[in-house]
Design an enzyme around this catalytic site. Structure first.
Site, PDB file in Angstrom:
ATOM      1  CG  ASP A 168      -2.200  -0.734   1.043  1.00 63.95           C
ATOM      2  OD1 ASP A 168      -2.761  -0.653  -0.065  1.00 63.95           O
ATOM      3  OD2 ASP A 168      -2.638  -1.411   1.984  1.00 63.95           O
ATOM      4  CG  LEU A 169       5.428   2.610  -1.052  1.00 62.70           C
ATOM      5  CD1 LEU A 169       5.688   2.532   0.442  1.00 62.70           C
ATOM      6  CD2 LEU A 169       6.644   2.122  -1.822  1.00 62.70           C
TER       7      LEU A 169
END
Length: 503
Positions: A168-169
């Site tokens: 979930d960068l």
């Protein structure tokens, strides 16, 4: 006590927070401000002895959810353990993140396991997404902006080099200390509940992380040069090596970023979708058995819909730009606006059958216009797309756009001698097209305008997005087309050839 030790509960970290041995029940019911809540997960801010903490509680997910994720080739999140391990590993690597205070897990069956993680609150920080949304980046110098970009790249590099991928960068998971002067930047990485830890991160997961990060930055004007600077730090390489050794990675990450960025908008403007648009949407969509249309809510009226369905009215009320067997183009003044109405006609039975397997040209143009506008390529503004429906699918179709004041490129270059500037604008257009994976399809000089000294592109009914392999050939054809159409202007064609040769 024995069960606590087996569950890795760090009992001494927050003395007095729990009053019984039923830690799962107590954690789930602790009072606090809820930030996120899902079916089996809750994140809330709690207070204890004048200190603030974040508690992430994970309840049982059930076999149905686990199996669904596995079928979709996704790794299910079944507890707080992954985040606990990832934060612990980050701490060892010297990457700033929320400090773990307590972790507890109960149960062995993955479908029926419960767990929680408690971390210290990050005080006096702001997410990078909020930092940009609030315009705080506008006060940074070029050096400070580069320092920020380098800091994000270095953290991401260290994370991936040591076998951790975030999953979930995005910018909102990077936090910056609000007191930093951006000469020495203090960044924190949060929300690692989906993180994976291995000895080496597979390339596809690296692409997903970098593509996601780039996608979250596009809206804030991230340039190609910014992207290259980031990746040069990330790979610790020169620009030459980036293009020669990491070209495929760059293409994959870039394609993923733009696909993610455009996905919500493309779903919203999809003329074929039967999903009901929200009242907050800028668009209105209507579908029945005879026709379908979608357009800007504040610019589409019943009178406009009647007009585009009446070809005789178009011919009598508007200025005919083109009237051929395949399409009609009319310029018309309507409700104080100058509109271009382009009708694509079905020419024969073969043409009708072929349309069963392909999108209408109006739809190609409608989608390309939204893509181009969203990534900074100037076009005419799309207002409405309308399609007649038959047994074989969409038949005649209509595209309505607003006129942009300016002159056609081929007329403009005859009047002005700004050959270098014009050549640079055309070159940058093709560069941006390649960047987003599109080709024009009919890139002749008469399909470009110069408006307020900027290049504007239109006639996009043949424009499509392509895979990397076919894209190079398609853009090469576009370049040949524009050069042929400008043969009468030696200076500009020579300037363009020089730029195209240098790529």
């Amino acid at each position: 006590k024995k069960s606590m030790r087996k569950s890795n509960f760090q009992v001494g970290e927050i003395n007095g927070l729990f009053s019984s041995d039923d830690l799962i029940f107590e954690a789930k019911n602790l009072e606090g401000k809820v930030y996120r809540e899902y079916e089996n997960r809750i994140t809330k801010k709690i207070q204890h002895k004048d200190q603030s903490y974040f508690l992430k509680f994970h309840g049982p997910v059930g076999w149905k959810e686990i199996i669904k994720n596995l079928i979709l080739l996704k790794l299910p999140v079944v507890g707080a353990k992954q985040e606990y391990l990832a934060l612990s590993r980050m701490h060892q690597l010297g990457i700033n993140g929320p400090k773990v205070k307590s972790y507890y897990s109960k149960g062995f069956n993955p479908s029926n396991k419960s767990s929680f993680l408690i971390t210290e609150e990050l005080k006096d920080t702001i997410s990078l997404e909020d930092f940009f949304l609030l315009g705080k980046h506008k006060g940074l110098s070029f050096v400070q902006r580069n320092n920020l970009l380098n800091s994000v790249a270095n953290i991401t590099r260290k994370l991936h080099q040591n076998g951790i991928n975030h999953r979930d960068l995005y910018l909102y998971h990077y936090h910056v200390d609000i007191h930093t002067d951006f000469n020495e930047i203090n960044l924190f990485l949060i929300d690692l509940h989906r993180a994976q830890i291995r000895s080496k991160v597979p390339e596809r997961w690296l692409v997903k992380d970098i593509g996601g990060l780039y996608h979250s930055a596009i809206q804030f004007g991230l340039t190609e040069r910014d992207c290259y600077r980031f990746l040069m730090i990330y790979f610790n390489c020169s620009l030459r090596d980036l293009f020669s050794k990491h070209h495929n990675f760059l293409e994959k990450a870039r394609s993923r970023a733009f696909s993610m960025y455009m996905k919500p908008l493309m779903a919203e403007i999809d003329i074929g979708s039967e999903e009901v648009l929200s009242n907050q949407s800028l668009y209105k969509r209507v579908i029945n058995k005879d026709f379908r249309w979608i357009g800007l809510r504040n610019k589409v009226s019943e009178d406009l819909l009647k007009l585009i369905q009446d070809e005789e009215a178009l011919l009598s009320q508007g200025v005919v730009i083109k009237d051929e067997e395949g399409h009609l183009v009319v310029k018309i003044n309507f409700s104080g606006r100058s509109l271009f109405i382009k009708k694509y006609r079905i020419k024969n039975l073969f043409h009708m059958i072929r349309k069963f397997f392909t999108k209408t040209r109006a739809r190609n143009s409608w989608e390309a216009l939204h893509w181009f506008n969203s990534v900074g390529i100037r076009t005419m503004q799309p207002v409405l797309i309308y399609e007649e429906l038959g047994l074989s699918g969409a038949l005649n179709s209509v595209l309505v756009t607003e006129e942009i004041e300016g002159k056609r490129l081929d007329y403009e270059i005859q009047e002005k001698e700004e050959f270098i500037k014009t050549a640079s604008s055309i070159y940058n257009f093709f560069k941006r097209m390649k960047w987003i994976g599109f080709h024009h399809g009919d890139a002749k000089s008469s399909n470009f305008y110069i408006s307020r000294e900027r290049l504007v592109v239109f006639d996009l009914d043949s424009s499509k997005r392509h895979s990397r392999g076919s894209l190079v050939k398609k853009i090469a054809k576009d370049k040949k087309r524009i050069l042929r159409s400008l043969e009468g202007s030696t200076e500009i064609t020579e300037a363009l050839k020089l730029r195209f040769k240098g790529k």
